[in-house]
Design a protein around this motif. Structure first.
Motif, mmCIF file in Angstrom:
data_model
loop_
_atom_site.group_PDB
_atom_site.id
_atom_site.type_symbol
_atom_site.label_atom_id
_atom_site.label_comp_id
_atom_site.label_asym_id
_atom_site.label_seq_id
_atom_site.Cartn_x
_atom_site.Cartn_y
_atom_site.Cartn_z
ATOM 1 N N SER A 287 0.816 -1.217 0.000
ATOM 2 C CA SER A 287 0.000 0.000 0.000
ATOM 3 C C SER A 287 0.846 1.261 0.000
ATOM 4 C CB SER A 287 -0.928 0.021 1.218
ATOM 5 O OG SER A 287 -1.829 -1.076 1.185
ATOM 6 N N VAL A 288 1.929 1.305 0.833
ATOM 7 C CA VAL A 288 2.680 2.565 0.983
ATOM 8 C C VAL A 288 4.196 2.396 0.907
ATOM 9 C CG1 VAL A 288 0.886 3.724 2.318
ATOM 10 C CG2 VAL A 288 2.614 2.351 3.509
ATOM 11 N N GLY A 289 4.704 1.149 0.997
ATOM 12 C CA GLY A 289 6.145 0.952 0.987
ATOM 13 C C GLY A 289 6.702 0.726 2.379
ATOM 14 N N CYS A 290 8.046 0.699 2.473
ATOM 15 C CA CYS A 290 8.729 0.415 3.737
ATOM 16 C C CYS A 290 8.897 1.690 4.558
ATOM 17 C CB CYS A 290 10.091 -0.210 3.437
ATOM 18 S SG CYS A 290 10.876 -0.978 4.871
ATOM 19 N N GLN A 291 8.663 1.578 5.867
ATOM 20 C CA GLN A 291 8.810 2.694 6.805
ATOM 21 C C GLN A 291 8.004 3.919 6.366
ATOM 22 O OE1 GLN A 291 12.883 3.491 7.853
ATOM 23 N NE2 GLN A 291 13.281 1.399 8.489
ATOM 24 N N LYS A 292 6.785 3.677 5.907
ATOM 25 C CA LYS A 292 5.856 4.735 5.537
ATOM 26 C C LYS A 292 4.579 4.571 6.363
ATOM 27 C CE LYS A 292 8.462 6.277 2.119
ATOM 28 N NZ LYS A 292 9.131 7.595 2.154
#
Length: 632
Positions: A590-595
């Motif tokens: 949905s948003v990527g890593c660490q987002k």
């Protein structure tokens, strides 16, 4: 803490006088260099004296000066930064001492810095204290370092390091040691501080008993393999006792000119005299430049930035796995309830232990009764207005409230300091959680007179995501002051749960779960997303809601575990009161890593007034960073 000397020049002071040649008329002692307008106070003579003048020279009175607790305060001199004690000892004294000489309230014959001792009112009466109130504005000479022939030459601000090796794979430096030979190129004004108190630490505590501090300073360390990634570990401990309160010292860290940690409060993260390590490794490892350098910058937000140790070694390729499950915690008390909160701080009481983020303060008590004025305060409520707490900056942090819940803030004032009982004598600005609520407040004018009640009220103020309210009063003229602070909750059905916090109340969750992550090791996202709680199947049960009302249920997520930073590596479903609201949630996709990812649903609680929020793993483990429920 004093950071710089306040030096008044004869010319600038003379411009404030009606007669620019007033000193030539012989009306003042020949040592006097300037006369400035001050409020004035009845000085205590020798009891108040901390310095004396002999001609064009100013000398400290060490016994009195060190008794004020400012011996270790850093001051800026023509010869660079040094402590008050170092400066006074270097200057020495006149062989005949202060007897028969003009004596002054502060340590530099009226030129500052003041000690902020509330008993000696140095900001009201900085000058002579041996001739009564009329001497308060008479300013003597400054310290004269230029006439000391044996004065050692200090090192340059940016000392040149020894030639580095062609390549180094590890580096360690004790930053706070006074005799430390700086291996990196240090830029920025800094000074060191050493505590004699013990520090709870895994490393040798001697390294954390000292630190180097300044408003902004940088180290550039050379000799690393170009473009290689390294593990950087920065060691700190809050050993300066006045800063052992939340919000007293806040700083940011930049590495290679990139912000890697913001709003760092070492005391809030670790406690007083306890080790705190800011570690950047794994997917946060630091890459050396093409010339093999690593630059570390410490920058102050509140008070001064500080650093004790720097350790650099080759970085690891993978982040460590989640820790093993801890033993079951003891039952925790219920989370705070916004609907039952009322806090009253009697700021002016000498017995009050204020939660102050910065600023030396003092209290003042009036013998007069306070008039009601334009307020509706009863006589008993006005009793607190007879006293106040004042300082150039007053910052109160009220913790342990319900995160993001709404509160009403009442600030009570009365101008009881007689010298300020006229328009424009005391002016201040007020901010709450960084938002300006009042500018140019003149309590005397707003209340309509002296010793008259005045209340500033602010409704619908939200606590921050950590459950704090930060109230700051900043003087634009004279000193800011406040008599009382009253906090009253105005939101009822509101809950915020920082699920990944190690302090979170786990009595609300059923199923085997673990917390993962660290606010200090993940940056670039709000602090509530830097941790999460995970497990194969777990449920949060929240009650106390109205079954007939509709609520916003918000769930916060962030994929912070590097092992799951790929699509389809972690998938899970979410149910609220048995209804599936997410059938296959993949946060990374949905948003990527660490987002940060926030999902919000409009829901009614069940017939018992409860929300049961369930997380079921499909692949890997389910997880959630925070849960928030509030009225629609």
């Amino acid at each position: 803490m004093v950071k710089a000397l306040i030096v008044l020049s004869c010319a600038s002071a003379a411009m404030a006088q009606t007669d620019p040649n007033y000193l030539a008329h012989g009306l003042y002692h020949p040592d006097i260099q300037a006369v400035v307008p001050v409020v004035g106070a009845n000085p205590g003579g020798l009891r108040w004296a901390n310095s004396y003048s002999v001609g064009n020279k100013c000398y400290c009175m060490p016994k009195a000066t060190y008794g004020l607790g400012i011996a270790d305060y850093p001051v800026e001199t023509p010869r660079g930064w040094m402590t008050v004690k170092e400066a006074c000892e270097m200057l020495g004294g006149d062989p005949k001492g202060p007897s028969g000489r003009p004596i002054y309230n502060d340590i530099q014959c009226g030129n500052g810095p003041p000690s902020w001792d509330p008993k000696e009112l140095e900001h009201f009466c900085p000058g002579r204290v041996d001739i009564g109130k009329s001497g308060c504005g008479q300013i003597g000479p400054t310290w004269r370092f230029d006439e000391i022939s044996t004065l050692p030459v200090p090192p340059p601000v940016s000392p040149k390091p020894p030639p580095p090796p062609s390549s180094q794979e590890s580096f360690f430096q004790d930053i706070g040691a006074k005799d430390e030979k700086v291996q990196g190129i240090l830029s920025g004004q800094t000074w060191t501080y050493q505590s004699s108190l013990s520090v709870v630490s895994k490393m040798d505590q001697k390294y954390l008993q000292t630190h180097r501090s300044g408003s902004k300073f940088s180290y550039v360390i050379r000799g690393f393999t170009p473009n290689k990634k390294y593990r950087v570990e920065l060691g700190m401990a809050e050993v300066w006792e006045p800063n052992c309160e939340r919000g007293k010292r806040i700083q940011k860290i930049l590495i290679q000119n990139n912000l890697v940690m913001d709003n760092l409060d070492v005391y809030a993260s670790a406690g007083c005299r306890k080790e705190f390590l800011a570690v950047f490794d794994g997917n946060q490892a630091i890459q050396a430049t093409s010339s093999g350098t690593i630059k570390i910058t410490m920058e102050a937000i509140v008070e001064n930035a500080m650093l004790s140790t720097i350790k650099i070694e080759p970085g690891s390729s993978n982040s460590p796995p989640p820790p093993p499950p801890p033993p079951p915690p003891p039952p925790s008390p219920p989370s705070p309830s916004a609907s039952s909160t009322k806090i009253v701080i009697d700021a002016g009481s000498k017995d009050e232990k204020p939660i102050l983020a910065q600023g030396q303060t003092w209290t003042f008590l009036s013998a007069s009764n306070i008039k009601q004025g334009k307020t509706s305060l009863e006589t008993s409520d006005r009793a607190m207005l007879r006293s106040h707490r004042s300082a150039p900056i007053l910052t109160y942090i009220i913790p342990n409230l319900v995160p993001r819940a709404k509160y009403k803030i009442d600030l009570g004032f009365a101008e009881v300091w007689r010298p300020n009982c006229s328009n424009g004598m005391r002016i201040m600005d007020i901010t709450v959680n960084g938002s300006t609520k009042k500018t140019e407040l003149d309590v005397y004018s707003a209340a309509g007179g002296c010793e008259t009640a005045y209340v500033e009220s602010y409704s619908d103020i939200s606590a921050d995501s950590q459950g704090d309210l930060v109230i700051e009063l900043t003087a634009t003229k004279e000193n800011a002051m406040v008599s009382y602070i009253e906090i009253t909750s105005v939101s009822s059905d509101h809950v915020f749960i920082d699920a990944g916090s190690s302090d979170e109340n786990t009595s609300l969750v059923s199923g085997i779960t673990r917390a993962y992550g660290s606010p200090s090791k993940t940056t670039g996202i709000p602090v509530e997303f830097r941790t999460h709680r995970w497990g194969s199947n777990f449920t949060y049960t929240l009650d106390g809601f109205s079954s007939s009302e509709t609520y916003f249920v918000s769930l916060g997520f962030s994929e912070i575990y590097s092992g799951s930073c790929a699509d389809r590596m972690r998938r899970f479903r979410v149910k609220i009161n048995g209804q599936t609201v997410e059938s296959q949630l993949d946060v990374h996709r949905s948003v990527g890593c660490q987002k940060a990812l926030i999902k919000t649903y409009e829901m009614k609680p069940n017939s018992q007034g409860k929300f049961e929020i369930t997380f079921e793993a499909i692949a890997n483990n389910a997880m959630v960073s925070y849960i928030e429920v509030k009225e629609k």
